[in-house]
Write a protein that holds these residues in place. Structure first.
Motif, short mmCIF file in Angstrom:
data_model
loop_
_atom_site.label_atom_id
_atom_site.label_comp_id
_atom_site.label_asym_id
_atom_site.label_seq_id
_atom_site.Cartn_x
_atom_site.Cartn_y
_atom_site.Cartn_z
N UNK A 151 0.88 -1.17 0.00
CA UNK A 151 0.00 0.00 0.00
C UNK A 151 0.92 1.23 0.00
N UNK A 152 1.23 1.70 -1.19
CA UNK A 152 2.24 2.76 -1.34
C UNK A 152 1.79 4.08 -0.73
N UNK A 156 3.87 5.95 2.14
CA UNK A 156 4.32 7.33 1.96
C UNK A 156 3.86 8.21 3.13
N UNK A 157 2.63 8.00 3.60
CA UNK A 157 2.08 8.77 4.72
C UNK A 157 2.97 8.64 5.96
N UNK A 158 3.36 7.40 6.29
CA UNK A 158 4.17 7.19 7.51
C UNK A 158 5.60 7.73 7.32
N UNK A 159 6.15 7.55 6.12
CA UNK A 159 7.49 8.08 5.87
C UNK A 159 7.50 9.62 5.91
N UNK A 175 13.23 7.59 0.66
CA UNK A 175 12.08 6.69 0.54
C UNK A 175 10.83 7.47 0.11
N UNK A 176 10.67 8.68 0.66
CA UNK A 176 9.51 9.50 0.28
C UNK A 176 9.58 9.85 -1.21
N UNK A 177 10.77 10.22 -1.69
CA UNK A 177 10.93 10.55 -3.11
C UNK A 177 10.68 9.33 -3.99
N UNK A 178 11.22 8.19 -3.59
CA UNK A 178 11.04 6.96 -4.38
C UNK A 178 9.57 6.56 -4.45
N UNK A 179 8.88 6.68 -3.33
CA UNK A 179 7.47 6.30 -3.31
C UNK A 179 6.63 7.25 -4.15
N UNK A 180 6.96 8.53 -4.08
CA UNK A 180 6.23 9.52 -4.90
C UNK A 180 6.39 9.20 -6.38
N UNK A 187 0.37 5.29 -11.68
CA UNK A 187 -0.83 5.96 -12.15
C UNK A 187 -0.88 6.01 -13.67
N UNK A 188 0.31 6.22 -14.30
CA UNK A 188 0.35 6.34 -15.76
C UNK A 188 0.63 5.00 -16.44
N UNK A 189 0.87 3.98 -15.66
CA UNK A 189 1.21 2.70 -16.29
C UNK A 189 0.27 1.58 -15.93
N UNK A 190 -1.02 1.90 -15.73
CA UNK A 190 -1.94 0.89 -15.27
C UNK A 190 -2.53 0.06 -16.39
N UNK A 191 -2.40 0.47 -17.64
CA UNK A 191 -2.97 -0.28 -18.74
C UNK A 191 -2.20 -1.57 -18.94
#
Length: 453
Positions: A151-152, A156-159, A175-180, A187-191
């Motif tokens: 659950x990314x 991200x919220x906890x980091x 870690x915050x940057x990587x998760x973002x 989001x752009x690669x869900x197809x």
């Protein structure tokens, strides 16, 4: 095991403010059956906290003395990666200091390593309830939600909370940057193709079910099927083999569990934790057989054949316990709990000298001190060595307060020893102490009447 009945007993105990009984049931019955029972773990912590609202909490020196052994065992358990040991010892310590953040953190880490993910989340959230700025707990929750729960957003919220508190922590910032970046990419690669989507759904379902509490027979059957399927591609995966063995053990398939455990033991012959589990499984198998006979006897209480079979099986159980605990003591001679269990089984077999030898070692464990002294007293009483019995019962009394559950029992045994030794006045005084507190305790009234007549 019908956990719902145990929960009912806990509820009744809490209504009566019998916190020790509730704690004992939660810790040594419900959580032994299912270490990932989040409800039981939360209730255990809440019960200990409630207990110390109504009773005087241990002093710092008492926490140090009673908690020293569990902390040491936690350390060695962590080194040897015996996570269940770490979990048990952490809970033993937390009985005395339930808000100790260091030990809670160790508990959460051990639960994560053992695969008890929901419990680990609960423990780390519990830490944050005590200290919302606890960075290690925030980082641990971030890791769990990223790698175990996948659950990314939550990760991200906890980091992000952690980085606000520790902006100099480069690992958290990265870690915050990587998760973002990963969230944006997803989001752009869900197809995807329908085949990929189905595979992702199946994987997500497996992950969800692996981390869900198992309650029904169907839950366990599905878990066994999934684990066996994983082992088809990796038959020597010890983690999955252990999980399969545990699932068989929890569902009462003891022979299958033992077959799996012995297979792991061939690969790892020095694994003490596994040897203990094998012994535990063998004993559970015997207990199940005894229960089957007892159920038949309850239905037909006049059946002499069943009565004899039941007595024979009880004797066999004690002999099995002696054999298993002897092996465990040989393998782990400094494990005081096994020493105590072996002593108890030897005592039940009327092998009093051998039992005494084990209790004399087990008494070094603060958790077993009172019980070990008491059983030593009873053993000496059986041997008609009354002065030694009296000394041990007095040691047991000195190791506890008048509020503890065993106090009246210990006084009663001391009074019996005085009576057996012919010290009538001492016996009367001791029985009277109990009588003043609890007029209906055992046969104290009758014994006082007899001694005074």
């Amino acid at each position: 095991m019908d956990v719902s009945k145990l929960y009912s007993k806990v509820e009744e105990a809490l209504k009566k403010k019998n916190y020790d009984y509730a704690i004992e049931t939660l810790k040594n019955q419900i959580l032994k059956f299912n270490p990932n029972d989040v409800k039981a773990r939360k209730l255990l912590r809440a019960t200990v906290l409630e207990k110390y609202k109504n009773e005087s909490p241990p002093t710092a020196s008492q926490v140090w003395s009673k908690g020293f052994a569990p902390r040491v065992k936690m350390l060695f358990g962590k080194i040897s990666k015996k996570w269940d040991v770490v979990i048990d010892e952490a809970e033993n310590f937390l009985q005395y200091d339930p808000k100790n953040l260091s030990v809670l953190c160790g508990l959460g880490e051990a639960c994560t390593e053992a695969g008890y993910i929901d419990t680990a989340i609960s423990v780390f959230e519990n830490i944050l309830a005590f200290d919302s700025s606890h960075v290690p707990a925030l980082k641990s929750l971030g890791r769990i939600y990223r790698f175990q729960k996948e659950d990314l957003e939550k990760a991200k919220y906890y980091y992000q909370r952690a980085v606000k508190l520790a902006p100099q922590d480069n690992e958290v910032s990265k870690m915050v940057k990587d998760l973002s970046a990963q969230i944006t990419a997803d989001t752009y690669g869900q197809a995807k193709s329908s085949h990929d989507l189905i595979k992702d759904q199946e994987k997500a379902k497996d992950l969800e079910e692996d981390n869900t509490m198992l309650r029904t027979e169907e839950d366990y059957a599905r878990a066994i099927e999934r684990t066996a399927k994983k082992l088809e591609t990796d038959p020597n995966n010890r983690r999955e083999l252990k999980r399969l063995g545990e699932l068989y053990q929890k569902t009462g398939k003891f022979d299958k569990a033992l077959e799996i455990y012995n297979k792991i033991l061939e690969m790892d012959p020095t694994n003490s934790d596994l040897k203990n589990r094998i012994g535990e499984c063998r004993l559970q198998k015997v207990e199940r057989q005894i229960q089957t006979v007892k159920d038949k006897l309850d239905q037909d209480p006049q059946n002499e054949s069943l009565k004899q079979e039941y007595k024979k099986m009880l004797r066999a159980k004690v002999e099995t316990e002696i054999q298993e605990y002897t092996n465990q003591v040989k393998d782990q001679p400094t494990n005081f709990e096994f020493r105590f269990k072996l002593g108890l089984s030897l005592f039940q077999a009327s092998r009093f000298d051998e039992a005494l030898a084990q209790f004399q070692v087990a008494v070094k464990d603060p958790r077993k001190k009172i019980s070990a002294y008491t059983y030593m007293g009873q053993a000496f009483l059986q041997k008609k060595e009354y002065d030694l019995a009296i000394e041990q019962f007095q040691n047991a009394l000195n190791a506890q307060t008048t509020k503890e559950r065993q106090y009246k029992d210990t006084l009663y045994h001391l009074a019996l020893a005085f009576e057996s030794a012919g010290r009538t006045q001492d016996a009367i005084e001791t029985y009277t102490t109990i009588y003043k507190e609890d007029i209906n305790f055992k046969d104290v009234q009758a014994r006082l009447k007899k001694l005074k007549s």
